[in-house]
Motif scaffolding. Structure first.
Motif, PDB file in Angstrom:
ATOM      1  N   ARG B 484       0.841  -1.194   0.000  1.00  0.00           N
ATOM      2  CA  ARG B 484       0.000   0.000   0.000  1.00  0.00           C
ATOM      3  C   ARG B 484       0.882   1.252   0.000  1.00  0.00           C
ATOM      4  O   ARG B 484       2.106   1.173   0.018  1.00  0.00           O
ATOM      5  CB  ARG B 484      -0.922  -0.019   1.220  1.00  0.00           C
ATOM      6  CG  ARG B 484      -1.859  -1.242   1.227  1.00  0.00           C
ATOM      7  CD  ARG B 484      -2.656  -1.301   2.525  1.00  0.00           C
ATOM      8  NE  ARG B 484      -1.754  -1.296   3.666  1.00  0.00           N
ATOM      9  CZ  ARG B 484      -2.111  -0.931   4.898  1.00  0.00           C
ATOM     10  NH1 ARG B 484      -3.341  -0.550   5.128  1.00  0.00           N
ATOM     11  NH2 ARG B 484      -1.239  -0.951   5.882  1.00  0.00           N
ATOM     12  N   ASP B 488      -0.863   4.833   3.999  1.00  0.00           N
ATOM     13  CA  ASP B 488      -1.587   3.678   4.543  1.00  0.00           C
ATOM     14  C   ASP B 488      -0.709   2.947   5.553  1.00  0.00           C
ATOM     15  O   ASP B 488      -1.146   2.585   6.645  1.00  0.00           O
ATOM     16  CB  ASP B 488      -1.945   2.684   3.420  1.00  0.00           C
ATOM     17  CG  ASP B 488      -3.022   3.199   2.501  1.00  0.00           C
ATOM     18  OD1 ASP B 488      -3.754   4.119   2.910  1.00  0.00           O
ATOM     19  OD2 ASP B 488      -3.126   2.675   1.383  1.00  0.00           O
ATOM     20  N   GLU B 524      -4.649  -3.281   0.951  1.00  0.00           N
ATOM     21  CA  GLU B 524      -5.791  -2.974   1.818  1.00  0.00           C
ATOM     22  C   GLU B 524      -6.877  -4.052   1.720  1.00  0.00           C
ATOM     23  O   GLU B 524      -7.357  -4.531   2.734  1.00  0.00           O
ATOM     24  CB  GLU B 524      -6.369  -1.597   1.462  1.00  0.00           C
ATOM     25  CG  GLU B 524      -7.433  -1.079   2.417  1.00  0.00           C
ATOM     26  CD  GLU B 524      -6.921  -0.792   3.836  1.00  0.00           C
ATOM     27  OE1 GLU B 524      -5.704  -0.591   4.011  1.00  0.00           O
ATOM     28  OE2 GLU B 524      -7.740  -0.788   4.771  1.00  0.00           O
TER      29      GLU B 524
END
Lengths: 579, 579
Positions: B484, B488, B524
């Motif tokens: 990511r 993040d 994610e």
């Protein structure tokens, strides 16, 4: 097959099918050169969001732009060129010629494999005035921006939408939400041609409830400047075949789409009636050239006949599968089912597979049942009626198509039925389906099971049915029997019917029915009619039940003998019969 | 087969299965004598509405009473007797003995065919205190009325619900809506045992968000009067195995149901582990006696093993089919799929077929994929994430089960997947499904297609995956790579992970990954992890992707090494790990 390491894949067209192909290709092969050439200014945008971006239901146009080209490079290592129109395919040299907007001369790209994903452009009627500046189509982001700017800068408040398909209905809904007064002109006798007339009645009612001036059987023959109608002088006037004129500040043409086949045709690829032809691996007549999406014609999964696939879902999946096949994965396209859905204000209409009309035209031995179940149990709040029709083969019960209209839960039922068609299920299979049930979601025997029970009874011969359109052909040897309550009958009934409430049918009331006649029973939605059928059938009477009951007649636009249905038709004379 | 004209059909039990049998029987045969004997005071009511009638979400009890007995007589010519308990079946004489409430002596009914539809009663824990007057079950209309009256007359405001199945969750939701403070005690590590632990995390979060005191891994060992906990003295106290005490004004026992098999057992009919046994025609070991609904055990459609069918849908369809078979129609019951759905405040959880847990326990060669798609395109308003898991056979991709949680569109997806299971579809079939799409309903490649793409990739070997529960077993020769963005990663990541954003993976950043190690990638929701997988796999690295990504880890209740996920676990320590 060329060396994988060196493979040069060129994709022509960068909207859903093209970008699905490009990204899948990269996932399959890190080392290929992947180039996307898009004639327009945007790639990878969500075309289906455009009517909603027009009204601002979604913020536009940024919200409908999915991937910036920089991300496509960074994440997928794909070279994307916008404003780059492919003007020629040299199949011998395996090379495409590109003209860039604002740039003189041409560029050339060699390919090992080529995927065509050019989509379709908006069709325009061939009538005088279509090229006037206030006549728009609504297909691209630029169309949408142009309409919005025109409305804002000209204080437009009246619009004529020509065509009642998806785009016409979505445009009508969104323009009305924007506060415009919309006249919707449809050349056929009902909008949403994918569904049968009878199913579309509630959509017509919803359009009118929301203030749309819905005009059916009105073919546009000209658009002229300046002339007005009773509503006053407007910049444009739309004239129809029967001489009616409708004034508008602007016109939106939504009469379907035209597959972009010119490039493929010029390259000598085989073109079908509805678009570029492909085989089950999505290859055109040149095995190194694939075609996907709106520019193609596909086999229909149910009929095996050519069908247009101008929908985002199939286009996107075809793009992916074309890339699979470029890498020799032998993924077979199974054909289009024609599953579609459209919101019209608070109502949803959806269809999959064949309509009765289409199935009959193709010579299928077709039967169908129409039910009006609630979306979930009536005792739970927010229960709304829906109308659900399943079309099937009369002998074996194989499901050929389905249509649903209603306020809630329409999308769920059409998706289940679309799945059933793709699984080659029969009406009896619907009886057995174990679907989810709690009071807020469905019924213990939900609409799908119920359609199976009703249709299974027809296939098994437990009941014989007629449809509302058969009412016009009833002869004197038929007795029409309304088995609803006295109150229901009093409020409105089919002309010529006698009233024998179900609950009295086992008693002396049965004697009211003329012994010499055939009997057509009806109730509100068909259920009590069916119960009555079972009682009378077992006494040896020649009896039928009316599919969908009185509600189907009232909802249908079928041309009945004048005033045959005595209720709810006042104020709707424009619909020429029963709403 | 007896003479149809004279056939005497007796049905024992007048709720969903029994009444479905009775009404179908009448539709099939006008002249049979049809008698329904119901031990309780009501027939033909909607048991699934009871938790909602408790809170007043639906008006009760009248709203859940479907057909008054007078209508059943008038419309169906069925003789219905309430408060009439069948206490004996004499199979030789073909006669049942009935005791009427408040009436001395017995009555006798002869039958040619008998259908048993006795349902199930609420199970009670075998612990001290279950028979205290403030301890209720919630299964019948009388239960519901008693609870409502007790709450009103005792000003009760604190309730302990024991058991986190359907009824427990529905009771919790409805009691909270009534303004009561609910403690929900579940003996297992997660509620809604039909689903896998990881899928239920969002439901736990929703219960807590709505103020429910959710206690997992708490087995109740006693209910005592008068003692209090920290919250003060209450009429009741619930004690759990680890010595915790929870005070409450009343207790609702929702620990499952007990099939009512005593009558069948006494009559010498074959009883299985989970209820009365029947054959494919729903006949018990006595061919003149049928059994349907909650009192029976059925074969599972996927496993062919016995399963309990305590749900309204199957019961109702079995009733209908039993009547069909009484009249020799040879309708075969296909087995239960176990499709179920439950609303927990604003969230829905649903499952069909086998969970991973069950499939593994039964020895299936099981694999599964977990995705977190939006219910519809994110650019259209009111887009909410859902979590969807499909369980399948690892080798051939045959779908074995599915689970979905989310705010909107859960019921649609579980119904499509339930249909796919019943059509014996594979993960590849999901890729091809043409379902309805417009922006407000789904995505062009909607959740079902997406699950097919992800699962198809697994079946085809395009990607190898691990699951969150595998994280606990990762050894030192694994490198955990978070692909990511920096942001993040900074906000929270799996312990020990290094961060190599996808967009930098083709460049020098790749060198950050230890060449000697196996790689577990995650993003994610799994998508970027998959893209990274395809890049690295093609360079010959030994690489895996984490199914469902970081979100699945965060949502799961899997016991990870302490603090392995660093985000979002504060304040949720009760859930003993990751929420």
């Amino acid at each position: 097959m060329p060396n994988r390491q060196a493979l040069r894949l060129v994709i022509v067209g960068g909207v859903s099918g093209g970008m699905a192909a490009a990204t899948r290709a990269r996932r399959l092969c890190e080392t290929a050169s992947i180039t996307v050439l898009e004639a327009g200014p945007y790639v990878s945008y969500a075309a289906s969001g455009i009517p909603y971006a027009l009204s601002g239901v979604i913020a536009g146009p940024d919200e409908v732009l999915m991937h910036p080209t920089s991300l496509l490079k960074a994440r997928f290592n794909i070279d994307v060129y916008i404003n780059s129109e492919v003007v020629d395919i040299d199949r011998t040299a395996k090379m495409v010629t590109v003209q860039r907007k604002g740039v003189e001369g041409s560029e050339f790209y060699s390919y090992d494999k080529l995927i065509l994903a050019l989509g379709a452009s908006a069709s325009m009627l061939v009538v005088p005035g279509v090229d006037l500046p206030r006549v728009f189509s609504l297909r691209t982001i630029d169309d949408m921006i142009a309409i919005r700017e025109h409305i804002a800068s000209h204080d437009a408040d009246t619009v004529a939408v020509i065509g009642g398909g998806f785009i016409g209905l979505e445009a009508t809904t969104n323009l009305t939400l924007m506060g415009l007064k919309v006249t919707l002109l449809e050349a056929a006798s009902h909008v949403y041609a994918l569904a049968d007339a009878e199913m579309v009645g509630p959509v017509h009612a919803e359009l009118r409830r929301c203030g749309v001036n819905l005009l059916l059987d009105e073919s546009v023959v000209a658009i002229v400047e300046g002339a007005g109608d009773g509503a006053g002088i407007r910049p444009l006037s739309v004239t129809t075949a029967c001489g009616n004129k409708f004034a508008a500040d602007l016109v939106i043409m939504a009469v379907g789409v035209q597959p972009r086949t010119a490039l493929a045709f010029a390259a000598g690829l085989k073109i079908g009636k509805l678009g570029v032809s492909f085989n089950e691996h999505l290859q055109t007549s040149d095995p190194d050239i694939y075609a996907v999406g709106d520019m193609t014609e596909s086999e229909h999964l149910v009929t095996d006949r050519p069908t247009s696939g101008a929908l985002a879902g199939p286009a996107s999946r075809q793009g992916r599968m074309a890339a699979d096949n470029v890498w020799g994965r032998n993924v077979v396209w199974r054909g289009n089912v024609g599953t579609s859905i459209c919101q019209v204000f608070s109502m949803t209409i959806a269809s999959t597979g064949l309509s009765v009309h289409t199935a009959e035209a193709l010579g299928f031995n077709v039967e169908w049942v129409t039910i009006h179940p609630p979306n979930h149990v009536t005792y739970y709040p927010e229960s709304w009626p829906m109308t659900l029709r399943v079309v099937f083969d009369r002998d074996i019960g194989l499901i050929l198509g389905a249509q649903v209209t209603g306020l809630e839960g329409v999308d769920k039922r059409i998706d289940v039925l679309a799945t059933c068609i793709q699984a080659a299920m029969t009406m009896h299979d619907l009886e057995h389906l174990e679907l989810s049930y709690a009071p807020q979601y469905s019924s213990a025997k939900g609409p799908i099971n119920m359609a199976g029970f009703v249709g299974g009874n027809v296939v098994d011969g437990n009941v014989r049915i007629l449809h509302p359109e058969d009412l016009a052909n009833l002869t004197d040897d038929w007795e029409l029997v309304d088995v609803r309550s006295d109150e229901d009958f009093f409020e409105g009934h089919l002309r010529g019917a006698i009233n024998v409430p179900l609950e009295r049918l086992r008693g002396s009331a049965k004697a009211l029915i003329d012994q010499a006649k055939r009997i057509l029973l009806y109730s509100e939605v068909g259920y009590r009619g069916y119960l009555a059928y079972r009682i009378l059938d077992q006494t040896g009477r020649d009896v039928y039940n009316l599919d969908g009951g009185y509600k189907s007649v009232v909802q249908s636009r079928v041309h009945l003998p004048h005033d045959m249905a005595t209720r709810r038709i006042r104020g709707c004379k424009k619909e020429s019969g029963v709403p």
